[in-house]
Design an enzyme around this catalytic site. Structure first.
Site, mmCIF file in Angstrom:
data_model
loop_
_atom_site.group_PDB
_atom_site.id
_atom_site.type_symbol
_atom_site.label_atom_id
_atom_site.label_comp_id
_atom_site.label_asym_id
_atom_site.label_seq_id
_atom_site.Cartn_x
_atom_site.Cartn_y
_atom_site.Cartn_z
ATOM 1 N N ARG A 1 16.179 4.216 -0.503
ATOM 2 C CA ARG A 1 15.116 3.778 -1.411
ATOM 3 C C ARG A 1 15.505 4.096 -2.843
ATOM 4 N NH1 ARG A 1 10.392 3.908 1.354
ATOM 5 N NH2 ARG A 1 9.881 2.144 0.039
ATOM 6 N N LYS B 1 -1.224 7.369 5.244
ATOM 7 C CA LYS B 1 -1.270 5.921 5.082
ATOM 8 C C LYS B 1 -1.742 5.224 6.350
ATOM 9 C CE LYS B 1 2.868 6.679 2.588
ATOM 10 N NZ LYS B 1 4.290 6.348 2.423
ATOM 11 N N PRO C 1 0.760 -1.248 0.000
ATOM 12 C CA PRO C 1 0.000 0.000 0.000
ATOM 13 C C PRO C 1 0.788 1.295 0.000
ATOM 14 C CG PRO C 1 -0.006 -0.957 2.181
ATOM 15 C CD PRO C 1 0.978 -1.714 1.366
ATOM 16 N N GLU C 2 0.357 2.176 -0.872
ATOM 17 C CA GLU C 2 0.617 3.589 -0.692
ATOM 18 C C GLU C 2 -0.748 4.170 -0.375
ATOM 19 O OE1 GLU C 2 3.044 6.502 -2.834
ATOM 20 O OE2 GLU C 2 4.319 4.842 -3.419
#
Length: 259
Positions: free
Chosen positions: A249, A55, A2-3
């Site tokens: 990242r 989120k 999920p984002e």
DNA sequence: TCGATCCTGTAG
DNA sequence: CTACAGGATCGA
């Protein structure tokens, strides 16, 4: 998984299927993934409201119980028809009085649940009408952080993750390494527009594709301009999409279109 | 601001 | 085998 768009889809579906339902019994199947006595607090409580901020998911139960859920990388929260039939990656289950269950499934087990008294302070919702160019400019002012890292800071704008931070920067034509505070007014305006466009589009696509045959993530993936496309041609200029590491990242971008 | 850490799965 | 994964936090 999920984002923010996926988290929003999770919440919408949960509202449709389980809001107002009584939890007869809550079970935490993996010790350590929950802080507070979730089993006791949620057993016998009614799910009154499902709220999303960035989120983060907040499950409001009767008795002023608030459960903060974060899906992290691979978590998912959904309703199953029979709470007795669970796959091995289910970390927690809220058994409903009608026999169904709200399941917290998470292969990587990075997701967390916590009982909280109040909601934590978070950054702006990108789709909140109050999130304006001026707001973004105010946040950016004086920041020396790289634009991509800045956008992923949940305390600034809540909900942008690795994919959509990269996508927004591409659409705005901004180099992800650029110091946030050095962006001019015009670029900030472009960036703001890109954020809103990318996130609103993703929310609708992800929700519509949810549960359809095939993988709903794939439908969204086709919409992405740079993420995960290292070496492939930029959809605008045709040059190879590049990848670099920022804050541990991967960042994907076009070295020609983004400056 | 970096690197390690939490975990498991998958691709190369 | 290694590298990497859509997240976030912690300590150096």
């Amino acid at each position: 998984m999920p984002e923010m768009p996926e988290v929003e889809a999770v919440c919408r579906r949960l509202r449709e299927e389980a809001e107002g339902c009584l939890v007869s019994r809550a079970r935490v199947l993996r010790a350590g993934m929950a802080s507070g006595d979730v089993e006791t607090a949620c057993s016998g409580a009614r799910l009154e409201r499902v709220e999303r901020r960035g989120k983060n998911i907040f499950l409001h139960f009767s008795g002023d119980v608030i459960l903060h859920v974060h899906l992290r990388m691979t978590g998912n929260l959904y309703v199953v028809p029979d709470h007795r039939l669970l796959v091995s990656t289910v970390r927690a289950v809220f058994e409903l009085s009608d026999g169904r269950g709200i399941v917290f499934e998470d292969p990587r087990a990075l997701g967390r649940m916590a009982l909280v008294e109040t909601l934590p302070e978070l950054g702006w919702e990108p789709l909140d009408p109050g999130f304006t160019v001026a707001v973004l400019a105010g946040l950016a002012k004086g920041s020396k952080r790289e634009a991509k890292v800045f956008l992923m800071d949940q305390g600034k704008v809540a909900g942008l993750g690795n994919i959509y931070a990269a996508e927004a920067l591409f659409r705005a034509g901004i180099d992800p390494r650029r110091a946030m505070g050095t962006l001019g007014k015009a670029r900030l305006a472009r960036l703001h527009g890109a954020i809103v466009m990318v996130m609103s589009g993703a929310v609708e696509t992800v929700y519509e594709e949810w549960g359809r045959p095939g993988n709903f993530v794939e439908a969204e993936r086709e919409r992405l301009q740079v993420y995960g496309r290292e070496g492939e041609g930029c959809r605008v200029c045709g040059r190879g999409v590049l990848r670099l590491a920022q804050g541990g990242r991967s960042t994907y971008f076009c070295g020609f279109c983004q400056r």
